[in-house]
Design a protein around this motif. Structure first.
Motif, PDB file in Angstrom:
ATOM      1  N   ALA A 113       4.200  15.087 -10.786  1.00 45.97           N
ATOM      2  CA  ALA A 113       4.658  15.121 -12.021  1.00 45.97           C
ATOM      3  C   ALA A 113       3.748  15.723 -12.979  1.00 45.97           C
ATOM      4  O   ALA A 113       3.860  16.742 -13.728  1.00 45.97           O
ATOM      5  CB  ALA A 113       5.016  13.910 -12.791  1.00 45.97           C
ATOM      6  N   VAL A 114       2.291  15.488 -12.630  1.00 46.91           N
ATOM      7  CA  VAL A 114       1.357  16.072 -13.691  1.00 46.91           C
ATOM      8  C   VAL A 114       1.220  17.270 -13.162  1.00 46.91           C
ATOM      9  O   VAL A 114       0.891  18.332 -14.082  1.00 46.91           O
ATOM     10  CB  VAL A 114      -0.229  15.358 -13.425  1.00 46.91           C
ATOM     11  N   GLU A 115       1.179  17.832 -12.122  1.00 47.42           N
ATOM     12  CA  GLU A 115       1.054  19.274 -11.282  1.00 47.42           C
ATOM     13  C   GLU A 115       2.011  19.952 -12.059  1.00 47.42           C
ATOM     14  O   GLU A 115       2.007  21.195 -12.472  1.00 47.42           O
ATOM     15  CB  GLU A 115       1.168  19.214  -9.928  1.00 47.42           C
ATOM     16  N   ARG A 116       3.432  19.452 -12.004  1.00 45.43           N
ATOM     17  CA  ARG A 116       4.626  20.285 -12.726  1.00 45.43           C
ATOM     18  C   ARG A 116       4.390  20.479 -14.237  1.00 45.43           C
ATOM     19  O   ARG A 116       4.677  21.399 -14.676  1.00 45.43           O
ATOM     20  CB  ARG A 116       5.941  19.516 -12.455  1.00 45.43           C
ATOM     21  N   GLN A 117       3.942  19.314 -14.689  1.00 44.76           N
ATOM     22  CA  GLN A 117       3.651  19.504 -16.549  1.00 44.76           C
ATOM     23  C   GLN A 117       2.614  20.570 -16.607  1.00 44.76           C
ATOM     24  O   GLN A 117       2.579  21.336 -17.499  1.00 44.76           O
ATOM     25  CB  GLN A 117       3.381  18.325 -16.990  1.00 44.76           C
ATOM     26  N   LEU A 118       1.418  20.546 -15.729  1.00 51.14           N
ATOM     27  CA  LEU A 118       0.297  21.523 -15.995  1.00 51.14           C
ATOM     28  C   LEU A 118       0.816  23.120 -15.734  1.00 51.14           C
ATOM     29  O   LEU A 118       0.650  23.870 -16.431  1.00 51.14           O
ATOM     30  CB  LEU A 118      -0.743  21.233 -15.175  1.00 51.14           C
ATOM     31  N   ALA A 119       1.913  23.230 -14.734  1.00 55.07           N
ATOM     32  CA  ALA A 119       2.367  24.433 -14.621  1.00 55.07           C
ATOM     33  C   ALA A 119       3.128  24.975 -15.534  1.00 55.07           C
ATOM     34  O   ALA A 119       3.220  26.163 -16.010  1.00 55.07           O
ATOM     35  CB  ALA A 119       3.109  24.404 -13.062  1.00 55.07           C
ATOM     36  N   TYR A 120       3.890  23.888 -16.021  1.00 54.92           N
ATOM     37  CA  TYR A 120       4.928  24.274 -17.323  1.00 54.92           C
ATOM     38  C   TYR A 120       3.954  24.774 -18.384  1.00 54.92           C
ATOM     39  O   TYR A 120       4.276  25.750 -18.985  1.00 54.92           O
ATOM     40  CB  TYR A 120       5.716  23.186 -17.771  1.00 54.92           C
ATOM     41  N   LEU A 121       2.758  24.041 -18.819  1.00 53.60           N
ATOM     42  CA  LEU A 121       2.028  24.418 -19.822  1.00 53.60           C
ATOM     43  C   LEU A 121       1.441  25.727 -19.750  1.00 53.60           C
ATOM     44  O   LEU A 121       0.999  26.539 -20.620  1.00 53.60           O
ATOM     45  CB  LEU A 121       1.026  23.294 -20.203  1.00 53.60           C
ATOM     46  N   GLU A 122       0.984  25.965 -18.448  1.00 55.10           N
ATOM     47  CA  GLU A 122       0.327  27.211 -18.197  1.00 55.10           C
ATOM     48  C   GLU A 122       1.180  28.321 -18.445  1.00 55.10           C
ATOM     49  O   GLU A 122       0.808  29.361 -18.873  1.00 55.10           O
ATOM     50  CB  GLU A 122      -0.428  27.136 -16.688  1.00 55.10           C
ATOM     51  N   GLU A 123       2.548  28.074 -17.879  1.00 59.54           N
ATOM     52  CA  GLU A 123       3.432  29.192 -18.169  1.00 59.54           C
ATOM     53  C   GLU A 123       3.774  29.538 -19.537  1.00 59.54           C
ATOM     54  O   GLU A 123       3.777  30.718 -20.000  1.00 59.54           O
ATOM     55  CB  GLU A 123       4.778  28.687 -17.358  1.00 59.54           C
ATOM     56  N   ARG A 124       3.845  28.349 -20.303  1.00 57.84           N
ATOM     57  CA  ARG A 124       4.110  28.478 -21.717  1.00 57.84           C
ATOM     58  C   ARG A 124       2.729  29.139 -22.420  1.00 57.84           C
ATOM     59  O   ARG A 124       2.938  30.100 -23.335  1.00 57.84           O
ATOM     60  CB  ARG A 124       4.359  27.126 -22.276  1.00 57.84           C
ATOM     61  N   ALA A 125       1.513  28.872 -21.971  1.00 59.43           N
ATOM     62  CA  ALA A 125       0.550  29.395 -22.536  1.00 59.43           C
ATOM     63  C   ALA A 125       0.401  30.847 -22.347  1.00 59.43           C
ATOM     64  O   ALA A 125       0.091  31.541 -23.064  1.00 59.43           O
ATOM     65  CB  ALA A 125      -0.798  28.607 -22.013  1.00 59.43           C
ATOM     66  N   VAL A 159       0.863  -1.117   0.267  1.00 61.77           N
ATOM     67  CA  VAL A 159       0.053  -0.149   0.065  1.00 61.77           C
ATOM     68  C   VAL A 159       0.838   1.300   0.093  1.00 61.77           C
ATOM     69  O   VAL A 159       0.596   2.230  -0.632  1.00 61.77           O
ATOM     70  CB  VAL A 159      -0.874   0.027   1.260  1.00 61.77           C
ATOM     71  N   GLU A 160       2.030   1.264   0.890  1.00 59.64           N
ATOM     72  CA  GLU A 160       2.868   2.536   0.692  1.00 59.64           C
ATOM     73  C   GLU A 160       3.432   2.665  -0.297  1.00 59.64           C
ATOM     74  O   GLU A 160       3.723   3.709  -0.915  1.00 59.64           O
ATOM     75  CB  GLU A 160       3.865   1.992   1.987  1.00 59.64           C
ATOM     76  N   ALA A 161       3.768   1.773  -1.175  1.00 57.19           N
ATOM     77  CA  ALA A 161       4.441   1.918  -2.666  1.00 57.19           C
ATOM     78  C   ALA A 161       3.367   2.371  -3.609  1.00 57.19           C
ATOM     79  O   ALA A 161       3.980   3.284  -4.427  1.00 57.19           O
ATOM     80  CB  ALA A 161       5.097   0.472  -3.066  1.00 57.19           C
ATOM     81  N   LEU A 162       2.485   2.032  -3.380  1.00 63.25           N
ATOM     82  CA  LEU A 162       1.319   2.342  -4.329  1.00 63.25           C
ATOM     83  C   LEU A 162       0.895   3.997  -4.294  1.00 63.25           C
ATOM     84  O   LEU A 162       0.825   4.701  -5.102  1.00 63.25           O
ATOM     85  CB  LEU A 162      -0.077   1.378  -4.242  1.00 63.25           C
ATOM     86  N   ILE A 163       0.877   4.160  -2.682  1.00 62.08           N
ATOM     87  CA  ILE A 163       0.408   5.737  -2.676  1.00 62.08           C
ATOM     88  C   ILE A 163       1.652   6.617  -2.948  1.00 62.08           C
ATOM     89  O   ILE A 163       1.563   7.543  -3.392  1.00 62.08           O
ATOM     90  CB  ILE A 163       0.256   5.682  -0.970  1.00 62.08           C
ATOM     91  N   SER A 164       2.933   6.233  -2.662  1.00 64.59           N
ATOM     92  CA  SER A 164       4.075   6.883  -2.849  1.00 64.59           C
ATOM     93  C   SER A 164       4.124   7.120  -4.586  1.00 64.59           C
ATOM     94  O   SER A 164       4.367   8.232  -5.078  1.00 64.59           O
ATOM     95  CB  SER A 164       5.516   6.147  -2.445  1.00 64.59           C
ATOM     96  N   GLU A 165       4.028   5.850  -5.432  1.00 64.44           N
ATOM     97  CA  GLU A 165       3.840   5.944  -6.606  1.00 64.44           C
ATOM     98  C   GLU A 165       2.982   7.033  -7.190  1.00 64.44           C
ATOM     99  O   GLU A 165       3.054   8.020  -8.115  1.00 64.44           O
ATOM    100  CB  GLU A 165       3.938   4.684  -7.236  1.00 64.44           C
ATOM    101  N   SER A 166       1.724   6.926  -6.715  1.00 61.50           N
ATOM    102  CA  SER A 166       0.501   7.799  -6.921  1.00 61.50           C
ATOM    103  C   SER A 166       0.828   9.340  -6.671  1.00 61.50           C
ATOM    104  O   SER A 166       0.590  10.131  -7.715  1.00 61.50           O
ATOM    105  CB  SER A 166      -0.808   6.983  -6.159  1.00 61.50           C
ATOM    106  N   VAL A 167       1.455   9.339  -5.636  1.00 70.18           N
ATOM    107  CA  VAL A 167       1.637  10.818  -5.257  1.00 70.18           C
ATOM    108  C   VAL A 167       2.746  11.515  -6.162  1.00 70.18           C
ATOM    109  O   VAL A 167       2.671  12.557  -6.460  1.00 70.18           O
ATOM    110  CB  VAL A 167       2.260  11.016  -3.675  1.00 70.18           C
ATOM    111  N   ASP A 168       3.579  10.612  -6.374  1.00 68.21           N
ATOM    112  CA  ASP A 168       4.763  11.071  -7.404  1.00 68.21           C
ATOM    113  C   ASP A 168       4.309  11.202  -8.693  1.00 68.21           C
ATOM    114  O   ASP A 168       4.506  12.433  -9.348  1.00 68.21           O
ATOM    115  CB  ASP A 168       5.876   9.877  -7.658  1.00 68.21           C
TER     116      ASP A 168
END
Length: 90
Positions: free
Chosen positions: A40-52, A27-36
């Motif tokens: 990563a999605v949040e970083r990508q969205l921030a990058y795309l918003e900055e580019r936009a 469970v810990e590994a699944l939660i860690s992977e999910s949070v990671d």
């Protein structure tokens, strides 16, 4: 490594355990992977918003209008490989 206590609803905790079991991970590994993955999605969205925010729509439209109005040459259509496999429109 850092530890954190989290509170999950019974339903969510049950689903997490079920997915972890099906994947053969803790469970810990699944939660860690999910949070990671979420971070990563949040970083990508921030990058795309900055580019936009820096975009120039009028300049992009002007550039697109400069393209010749001709059909794509054989193999240039990105969907060609999918169409050959029976996937895609047209």
């Amino acid at each position: 490594m850092s530890a954190a206590d989290i509170v999950l609803s019974d339903d969510l905790a049950s689903r997490v355990r079920s997915v972890a079991r099906a994947r053969g991970v803790t469970v810990e590994a699944l939660i860690s992977e999910s949070v990671d993955t979420l971070l990563a999605v949040e970083r990508q969205l921030a990058y795309l918003e900055e580019r936009a925010a820096r975009s120039n729509v009028q300049a992009a439209i002007k550039l697109v209008r400069q393209a010749p109005d001709v059909p794509a040459e054989a193999g240039d259509d990105m969907l060609d490989p999918l169409r050959r496999q029976g996937v895609g429109g047209r």
